[in-house]
Design a protein around this motif. Structure first.
Motif, short mmCIF file in Angstrom:
data_model
loop_
_atom_site.label_atom_id
_atom_site.label_comp_id
_atom_site.label_asym_id
_atom_site.label_seq_id
_atom_site.Cartn_x
_atom_site.Cartn_y
_atom_site.Cartn_z
N ARG A 373 10.02 0.77 12.07
CA ARG A 373 8.72 0.27 11.60
C ARG A 373 7.89 1.42 11.03
NH1 ARG A 373 4.88 -3.74 12.29
NH2 ARG A 373 2.74 -3.02 12.66
N SER A 374 7.83 2.55 11.74
CA SER A 374 7.09 3.72 11.26
C SER A 374 7.65 4.20 9.92
CB SER A 374 7.16 4.85 12.28
OG SER A 374 6.55 4.48 13.49
N HIS A 375 8.98 4.23 9.84
CA HIS A 375 9.64 4.70 8.62
C HIS A 375 9.25 3.85 7.42
CE1 HIS A 375 13.16 6.53 6.47
NE2 HIS A 375 13.04 5.41 5.77
N ARG A 376 9.32 2.53 7.56
CA ARG A 376 9.09 1.64 6.43
C ARG A 376 7.61 1.53 6.08
NH1 ARG A 376 13.90 -2.70 8.11
NH2 ARG A 376 15.57 -1.19 7.71
N LEU A 377 6.75 1.62 7.09
CA LEU A 377 5.32 1.66 6.79
C LEU A 377 4.96 2.92 6.00
CD1 LEU A 377 3.72 0.42 10.15
CD2 LEU A 377 3.57 -0.73 7.92
N TRP A 378 5.55 4.03 6.38
CA TRP A 378 5.24 5.28 5.68
C TRP A 378 5.79 5.28 4.25
CZ3 TRP A 378 1.64 8.56 6.60
CH2 TRP A 378 1.63 9.81 5.97
N GLU A 379 6.96 4.68 4.07
CA GLU A 379 7.48 4.56 2.71
C GLU A 379 6.52 3.75 1.83
OE1 GLU A 379 12.35 4.81 2.86
OE2 GLU A 379 11.38 2.85 2.93
N LEU A 380 6.02 2.65 2.38
CA LEU A 380 5.10 1.82 1.61
C LEU A 380 3.79 2.56 1.33
CD1 LEU A 380 4.69 -0.96 0.34
CD2 LEU A 380 3.79 -1.76 2.54
N PHE A 381 3.32 3.33 2.33
CA PHE A 381 2.09 4.11 2.15
C PHE A 381 2.28 5.15 1.05
CE2 PHE A 381 -0.57 7.78 3.12
CZ PHE A 381 -1.82 7.19 3.21
N LEU A 382 3.43 5.82 1.04
CA LEU A 382 3.69 6.84 0.01
C LEU A 382 3.77 6.20 -1.37
CD1 LEU A 382 6.38 9.11 1.73
CD2 LEU A 382 3.96 9.61 1.37
N GLU A 383 4.40 5.04 -1.45
CA GLU A 383 4.53 4.39 -2.75
C GLU A 383 3.16 3.99 -3.31
OE1 GLU A 383 6.94 0.63 -4.68
OE2 GLU A 383 5.62 0.36 -2.97
N GLU A 384 2.29 3.48 -2.45
CA GLU A 384 1.00 2.98 -2.93
C GLU A 384 -0.03 4.08 -3.15
OE1 GLU A 384 -0.52 -0.10 -0.50
OE2 GLU A 384 1.16 -1.48 -0.85
N ASN A 385 0.07 5.16 -2.40
CA ASN A 385 -0.98 6.18 -2.46
C ASN A 385 -0.55 7.48 -3.12
OD1 ASN A 385 -3.38 5.14 -0.57
ND2 ASN A 385 -1.44 4.52 0.35
N HIS A 407 -0.90 4.33 17.68
CA HIS A 407 -2.23 4.26 17.07
C HIS A 407 -2.14 4.43 15.55
CE1 HIS A 407 -6.54 4.72 16.60
NE2 HIS A 407 -6.34 5.88 15.98
N LEU A 408 -1.34 5.39 15.10
CA LEU A 408 -1.21 5.63 13.66
C LEU A 408 -0.49 4.46 12.99
CD1 LEU A 408 -1.73 7.41 11.27
CD2 LEU A 408 0.31 8.76 11.86
#
Length: 437
Positions: A373-385, A407-408
């Motif tokens: 979950r952390s991995h895929r959320l961070w991928e999406l965050f990197l793509e969008e930001n 928390h993060l």
């Protein structure tokens, strides 16, 4: 060899004088260390020689109080000249070296010109701590060496000085600019501290000598700094190091038949080495252990994340879905680290064996789900930001996933508005109340 009562008393008084002197030096040494001025004690110990010579020329005799005033005055002058030259553009260490070598040379010339005075260099270097029990005077019905009263008084003065100027010394040591902005004269506090260092240095010379004074102004504070980050506890630890140095230094000198002051300095150095290697936070061994534990944790988490993805490819089936030992070792980077990671996670109950496959336990699956979950959320965050291309998202997310806590994760989920899929179209696992970060 049997020890008499007088031998025990001699040992007691010698250790007591050493402890009192060491404690005074250690407390002031904490401030010198924080201000990166630890070698100032060494400079003062050399530079006070002309002060001793001037006191003798003015009084015509070697008396304790005039010698003390002369040496203390030169000690403060050393600090003043060092700061003056430093403000002129010379580095502080260079200015310190110029001042104390020059004053020491002047003192040597002055002492050499005074033929009627007998200054024994050995006494100045090694001190007379061995001879402390030989001279006593009555005090409250006991025979007490005068050095005990002298060094005890010095320690009391140091404690009063620190107690009265605690806030000012703390602010000036950590942030002199902030102290100045609050109306505290950093320069005045600096010279008060230098005066105390000079006074302690001078009064300790006759009892313990320059070698021990210089060592105790540096080593106990440096040892304590490796063991704690709070000033008051740093002082307590430094005083404890001074006591242990005095106790075991005397014992070591007795066994090896060598200089007591020198052996006390050696013990202080050995205690410092122990702190260098075994300090819980900054020690070499502690850092190696922490890095090894982190490496094994990351390798183990790579294994369970790989097994979780294998379960996804199997359509979410948890029974029989797993990976072979060879594949798990490759996921962990191979070698002995991989074996240790597998063994460690099996011991923690996160992995289990089923035939030739490694499978996840319920606890292991919850932790693996959180990682993915952390991995895929961070991928999406990197793509969008950050707007990274798709083929550049996996590697940074694989490194960061091990450090994203619950928390993060929640913050990322809120910022990304509770996404269901990552940039590659893979589902982002849900996180229920039983999952661990």
């Amino acid at each position: 060899m049997s020890l008499t009562t007088s031998d025990f008393l001699a040992a007691w008084w010698t250790i007591a004088v050493g402890t009192l002197s060491n404690a005074s030096c250690a407390i002031l040494g904490c401030y010198l260390l924080l201000r990166r001025m630890s070698l100032l004690g060494d400079a003062i110990s050399h530079a006070i020689l002309p002060g001793i010579a001037i006191a003798f020329l003015l009084t015509g005799k070697i008396a304790s109080f005039p010698i003390f005033l002369g040496a203390m005055g030169i000690g403060v002058l050393t600090a003043f000249l060092t700061q003056l030259i430093h403000r002129g553009g010379v580095t502080e260490d260079a200015s310190l070296g110029v001042v104390f070598t020059s004053l020491f040379a002047i003192g040597v010339i002055m002492v050499s010109a005074i033929h009627s005075v007998d200054l024994d260099p050995g006494c100045v270097l090694y001190g007379l701590i061995d001879a402390v029990p030989l001279t006593t005077q009555p005090f409250l019905g006991f025979e007490v060496p005068p050095a005990v009263g002298t060094m005890g008084s010095v320690l009391i003065v140091v404690l009063l000085f620190v107690n009265i100027f605690w806030k000012e010394l703390k602010l000036v040591s950590f942030d002199p600019d902030l102290a100045t902005s609050m109306g505290i004269s950093a320069t005045l506090v600096h010279y008060l501290l230098m005066a105390m260092v000079a006074g302690v240095t001078v009064t300790s010379f006759e009892a313990v000598g320059a070698i021990l004074v210089v060592a105790m102004l540096i080593v106990p504070a440096a040892t304590a700094h490796l063991l704690t980050d709070r000033l008051w506890s740093m002082m307590l630890v430094a005083v404890g190091v001074g006591f242990l140095s005095s106790l075991f230094g005397y014992i070591g000198a007795l066994l090896l038949d060598t200089s007591v002051a020198g052996m006390m300095s050696v013990v202080a150095g050995l205690l410092f080495l122990l702190a260098v290697f075994f300090s819980p936070r900054y020690g070499v061994v502690s850092k190696v252990w922490h890095n090894l534990a982190l490496t094994l944790r990351i390798s183990g988490e790579d294994i369970i994340a790989t097994i979780y993805r294998a379960e996804e490819r199997a359509g979410g089936k948890t029974s029989g879905a797993g990976i072979g030992l060879g594949e798990s070792l490759r996921a962990a980077g191979g070698g002995i680290v991989g074996w240790l990671a597998v063994a460690g996670f099996w011991w923690q109950g996160l992995l289990d064996c089923r035939g030739s496959l490694l499978i996840l336990t319920p606890d292991g699956r919850r932790r693996a789900r959180s990682l993915v979950r952390s991995h895929r959320l961070w991928e999406l965050f990197l793509e969008e930001n950050v707007e990274l291309p798709l083929d550049h998202l996996h590697d940074p997310a694989e490194r960061v996933e091990h450090f994203i806590d619950r928390h993060l994760q929640e913050e990322l989920n809120d910022v990304l508005e509770s996404p269901r899929k990552d940039p590659h179209g893979r589902p982002i696992p849900p996180l229920d109340s039983m999952d661990e970060a």
